[in-house]
Scaffold this active site. Structure first.
Site, PDB file in Angstrom:
ATOM      1  N   ASP A  11       0.903  -1.038  -0.002  1.00  0.00           N
ATOM      2  CA  ASP A  11       0.098  -0.173   0.113  1.00  0.00           C
ATOM      3  C   ASP A  11       0.734   1.318  -0.098  1.00  0.00           C
ATOM      4  O   ASP A  11       2.165   1.120   0.240  1.00  0.00           O
ATOM      5  CB  ASP A  11      -0.912   0.077   1.194  1.00  0.00           C
ATOM      6  CG  ASP A  11      -2.107  -0.946   1.132  1.00  0.00           C
ATOM      7  OD1 ASP A  11      -2.422  -1.616   0.266  1.00  0.00           O
ATOM      8  OD2 ASP A  11      -2.433  -1.031   2.407  1.00  0.00           O
ATOM      9  N   MET A  12       0.351   2.415  -0.402  1.00  0.00           N
ATOM     10  CA  MET A  12       1.021   3.771  -0.054  1.00  0.00           C
ATOM     11  C   MET A  12       0.310   4.472   1.031  1.00  0.00           C
ATOM     12  O   MET A  12      -0.697   4.678   0.967  1.00  0.00           O
ATOM     13  CB  MET A  12       0.909   4.407  -1.614  1.00  0.00           C
ATOM     14  CG  MET A  12       1.795   5.551  -1.630  1.00  0.00           C
ATOM     15  SD  MET A  12       3.630   5.191  -1.482  1.00  0.00           S
ATOM     16  CE  MET A  12       4.111   4.726  -3.010  1.00  0.00           C
ATOM     17  N   GLY A  22      -5.734   8.719  -3.156  1.00  0.00           N
ATOM     18  CA  GLY A  22      -4.931   8.920  -2.201  1.00  0.00           C
ATOM     19  C   GLY A  22      -5.864   9.417  -1.008  1.00  0.00           C
ATOM     20  O   GLY A  22      -7.161  10.198  -1.133  1.00  0.00           O
ATOM     21  N   ARG A  64      -1.401  -0.228  -8.555  1.00  0.00           N
ATOM     22  CA  ARG A  64      -2.696  -0.110  -8.150  1.00  0.00           C
ATOM     23  C   ARG A  64      -2.822   1.463  -8.162  1.00  0.00           C
ATOM     24  O   ARG A  64      -1.904   2.345  -7.646  1.00  0.00           O
ATOM     25  CB  ARG A  64      -3.079  -0.466  -6.769  1.00  0.00           C
ATOM     26  CG  ARG A  64      -4.328   0.178  -6.315  1.00  0.00           C
ATOM     27  CD  ARG A  64      -4.573   0.100  -4.476  1.00  0.00           C
ATOM     28  NE  ARG A  64      -4.668  -1.347  -4.004  1.00  0.00           N
ATOM     29  CZ  ARG A  64      -4.245  -1.476  -2.738  1.00  0.00           C
ATOM     30  NH1 ARG A  64      -3.697  -0.610  -2.001  1.00  0.00           N
ATOM     31  NH2 ARG A  64      -4.490  -2.995  -2.336  1.00  0.00           N
TER      32      ARG A  64
HETATM   33  C1  LIG Z   1      -8.954  -1.166  -3.478  1.00  0.00           C
HETATM   34  C2  LIG Z   1      -8.414   0.167  -2.796  1.00  0.00           C
HETATM   35  C3  LIG Z   1      -7.044   0.236  -2.301  1.00  0.00           C
HETATM   36  C4  LIG Z   1      -6.772   1.606  -1.823  1.00  0.00           C
HETATM   37  N1  LIG Z   1      -5.415   1.782  -1.311  1.00  0.00           N
HETATM   38  C5  LIG Z   1      -4.949   2.974  -0.941  1.00  0.00           C
HETATM   39  C6  LIG Z   1      -3.483   3.142  -0.644  1.00  0.00           C
HETATM   40  O1  LIG Z   1      -2.728   2.205  -0.797  1.00  0.00           O
HETATM   41  N2  LIG Z   1      -3.082   4.451  -0.335  1.00  0.00           N
HETATM   42  C7  LIG Z   1      -3.824   5.478  -0.315  1.00  0.00           C
HETATM   43  O2  LIG Z   1      -3.652   6.547   0.042  1.00  0.00           O
HETATM   44  N3  LIG Z   1      -5.413   5.322  -0.587  1.00  0.00           N
HETATM   45  C8  LIG Z   1      -5.962   4.066  -0.911  1.00  0.00           C
HETATM   46  N4  LIG Z   1      -7.130   4.020  -1.276  1.00  0.00           N
HETATM   47  C9  LIG Z   1      -7.893   4.955  -0.942  1.00  0.00           C
HETATM   48  C10 LIG Z   1      -8.271   5.896  -1.996  1.00  0.00           C
HETATM   49  O3  LIG Z   1      -7.101   6.755  -1.991  1.00  0.00           O
HETATM   50  C11 LIG Z   1      -9.383   6.875  -1.985  1.00  0.00           C
HETATM   51  O4  LIG Z   1      -9.462   7.623  -0.769  1.00  0.00           O
HETATM   52  C12 LIG Z   1     -10.676   6.354  -1.907  1.00  0.00           C
HETATM   53  O5  LIG Z   1     -10.765   5.274  -2.837  1.00  0.00           O
HETATM   54  C13 LIG Z   1     -11.935   7.080  -2.379  1.00  0.00           C
HETATM   55  O6  LIG Z   1     -11.714   7.837  -3.538  1.00  0.00           O
HETATM   56  P1  LIG Z   1     -12.445   7.238  -5.000  1.00  0.00           P
HETATM   57  O7  LIG Z   1     -11.428   6.996  -5.929  1.00  0.00           O
HETATM   58  O8  LIG Z   1     -13.515   6.084  -4.606  1.00  0.00           O
HETATM   59  O9  LIG Z   1     -13.342   8.486  -5.545  1.00  0.00           O
HETATM   60  P2  LIG Z   1     -14.016   9.575  -4.905  1.00  0.00           P
HETATM   61  O10 LIG Z   1     -14.230  10.827  -5.793  1.00  0.00           O
HETATM   62  O11 LIG Z   1     -13.629  10.005  -3.330  1.00  0.00           O
HETATM   63  O12 LIG Z   1     -15.632   8.759  -4.531  1.00  0.00           O
HETATM   64  C14 LIG Z   1     -16.485   8.381  -5.580  1.00  0.00           C
HETATM   65  C15 LIG Z   1     -17.618   8.075  -5.225  1.00  0.00           C
HETATM   66  O13 LIG Z   1     -17.483   6.716  -4.430  1.00  0.00           O
HETATM   67  C16 LIG Z   1     -18.180   6.343  -3.359  1.00  0.00           C
HETATM   68  N5  LIG Z   1     -17.166   6.424  -2.041  1.00  0.00           N
HETATM   69  C17 LIG Z   1     -15.931   6.817  -2.213  1.00  0.00           C
HETATM   70  N6  LIG Z   1     -15.453   6.433  -0.823  1.00  0.00           N
HETATM   71  C18 LIG Z   1     -16.368   6.035  -0.211  1.00  0.00           C
HETATM   72  C19 LIG Z   1     -16.488   5.484   1.386  1.00  0.00           C
HETATM   73  N7  LIG Z   1     -15.508   5.744   1.913  1.00  0.00           N
HETATM   74  N8  LIG Z   1     -17.507   5.315   1.566  1.00  0.00           N
HETATM   75  C20 LIG Z   1     -18.674   5.253   0.929  1.00  0.00           C
HETATM   76  N9  LIG Z   1     -18.853   5.430  -0.351  1.00  0.00           N
HETATM   77  C21 LIG Z   1     -17.580   5.922  -0.962  1.00  0.00           C
HETATM   78  C22 LIG Z   1     -18.963   7.691  -3.056  1.00  0.00           C
HETATM   79  O14 LIG Z   1     -20.228   7.449  -3.715  1.00  0.00           O
HETATM   80  C23 LIG Z   1     -18.285   8.842  -3.903  1.00  0.00           C
HETATM   81  O15 LIG Z   1     -19.244   9.663  -4.590  1.00  0.00           O
HETATM   82  C24 LIG Z   1      -7.751   2.699  -1.772  1.00  0.00           C
HETATM   83  C25 LIG Z   1      -8.877   2.558  -2.536  1.00  0.00           C
HETATM   84  C26 LIG Z   1      -9.263   1.201  -2.763  1.00  0.00           C
HETATM   85  C27 LIG Z   1     -10.635   1.282  -3.363  1.00  0.00           C
END
Ligand SMILES: Cc1cc2nc3c(=O)[nH]c(=O)nc-3n(C[C@H](O)[C@H](O)[C@H](O)COP(=O)(O)OP(=O)(O)OC[C@H]3O[C@@H](n4cnc5c(N)ncnc54)[C@H](O)[C@@H]3O)c2cc1C
Length: 318
Positions: A144-145, A199, A195
């Site tokens: 992970d980052m 963030g 991946r």
């Molecule tokens: C498999 C996976 C691994 C990850 N690994 C890392 C990592 O190693 N390091 C890191 O910094 N981040 C990690 N993340 C988190 C990532 O950085 C985002 O913070 C997170 O995915 C929310 O952003 P989004 O891309 O879904 O888009 P957004 O624009 O934030 O969300 C898009 C839509 O998705 C839905 N949504 C998003 N998050 C949620 C939530 N928590 N609960 C309910 N609905 C939600 C909402 O409907 C929103 O409108 C990971 C995420 C995933 C899916």
């Protein structure tokens, strides 16, 4: 004319709430309160229990629905070598168990959990042991980052692992960091397993885009560059516009479906996860477990402040 999403009042309020929740996560009183009540009030929706047994049952149920999984023993920032060693031992037996039970599940871990803050060499040796163990069993490890302060060390360790001949390992790039496009360019010659995420941490404007629209646009650029590069791309987002863009872009550029997958978090958009499986894509659900769930839960609440309201509503209803 329509306003860009990130300059709408609701986006501005959400951005402020997101920063407030991430900042409050460090407050001892908030930590005590959420630790005491968070899981019961609905936080458990994001975490597959506290033990390997509860986690394995959840992973199996997800596999039965056609979903791939990864799991993380929640924990970060260990304070001494013994704690880092304990994490390595737990991961070794977890990997053995996931493979032994025939689950479509691999491990995703944080280098600070393996001692990165105590020393880069310690984290390297610890993760190397685990990657060798996973590879010997035909499994895979995702690194992970974490916060921007760890990016240099994390990418350096990933590079060392790959240059030492190990292939069963992948890493993560965060589109909110200005540096990620350069990092991607430097990684592509390794044919990396990457991946892509937006963030999840609280970062200052001198290292990360403050505006969500810029984070989304940077994600798009990383996505296209990674998909057209030599590696494998895990599109880790719940953002349907980005998911549909990835699908269209791959079709238009003749990128086969075995060169990318979608990744979503356990408890977030479960119907979308199944819908993507139904459309014939590989989908992996990141499904963490363990007693140290507090920082993970706070990041999930910050991503969607409505999640925090959901917890608070449950508190009022009791
Ligand atoms: C498999 C996976 C691994 C990850 N690994 C890392 C990592 O190693 N390091 C890191 O910094 N981040 C990690 N993340 C988190 C990532 O950085 C985002 O913070 C997170 O995915 C929310 O952003 P989004 O891309 O879904 O888009 P957004 O624009 O934030 O969300 C898009 C839509 O998705 C839905 N949504 C998003 N998050 C949620 C939530 N928590 N609960 C309910 N609905 C939600 C909402 O409907 C929103 O409108 C990971 C995420 C995933 C899916």
């Amino acid at each position: 004319m329509a306003q860009p999403r990130s300059s709408r009042p609701s986006a501005i309020v959400e951005g402020a709430l997101r920063r407030a929740i991430l900042a409050a996560a460090d407050d001892a009183r908030v930590r005590r309160f959420v630790n005491a009540h968070g899981a019961r009030l609905g936080g458990a929706r994001f975490v597959a229990g506290e033990t390997p047994d509860t986690c394995v049952a959840v992973l199996r149920a997800l596999n039965e629905r056609g979903l791939h999984t990864n799991t993380t023993l929640l924990g970060e920032g260990v304070h001494d070598q013994a704690q880092a060693e304990a994490a390595v031992v737990s991961y070794e037996s977890l990997i053995t168990r996931l493979v032994g039970e025939g689950l479509r599940a691999n491990v995703a871990l944080k280098l600070t959990h393996l001692g990165l803050e105590l020393g880069e060499e310690l984290a390297y040796e610890n993760v190397r042991r685990l990657v060798e163990h996973a590879e010997a069993l035909g499994s895979f490890i995702r690194i992970d980052m974490e916060q921007s302060a760890f990016v240099d060390a994390t990418l350096g360790i990933y590079r060392r692992l790959r240059e030492s001949g190990l292939t069963g390992v992948g890493c993560v790039l965060q589109s909110y960091l200005y540096r990620s496009e350069r990092d991607l360019e430097a990684l592509l010659p390794l044919a990396p397993n990457l991946r892509l995420v937006k963030g999840a941490y609280l970062e200052p404007p001198d290292v990360a885009y403050p505006r969500k629209a810029d984070v989304d646009a940077a994600y798009l650029r990383l996505l296209e560059a990674s998909l057209t590069g030599a590696g494998y791309t895990a599109v880790a987002t719940h953002d349907e516009r980005l998911i549909e863009h990835a699908i269209r872009f791959a079709e238009q550029h003749g990128i086969p479906r075995d060169r990318f997958e979608f990744q979503l978090l356990y408890g977030v958009r479960p119907q979308l996860q199944l819908e993507l499986v139904r459309r014939g894509f590989k989908v992996l659900v990141a499904t963490p477990f363990g007693p140290e769930w507090y920082p993970y839960l706070m990041r999930r609440l910050a991503e969607r402040p409505a999640n925090a309201l959901f917890l608070l509503r449950n508190l009022v209803r009791r």
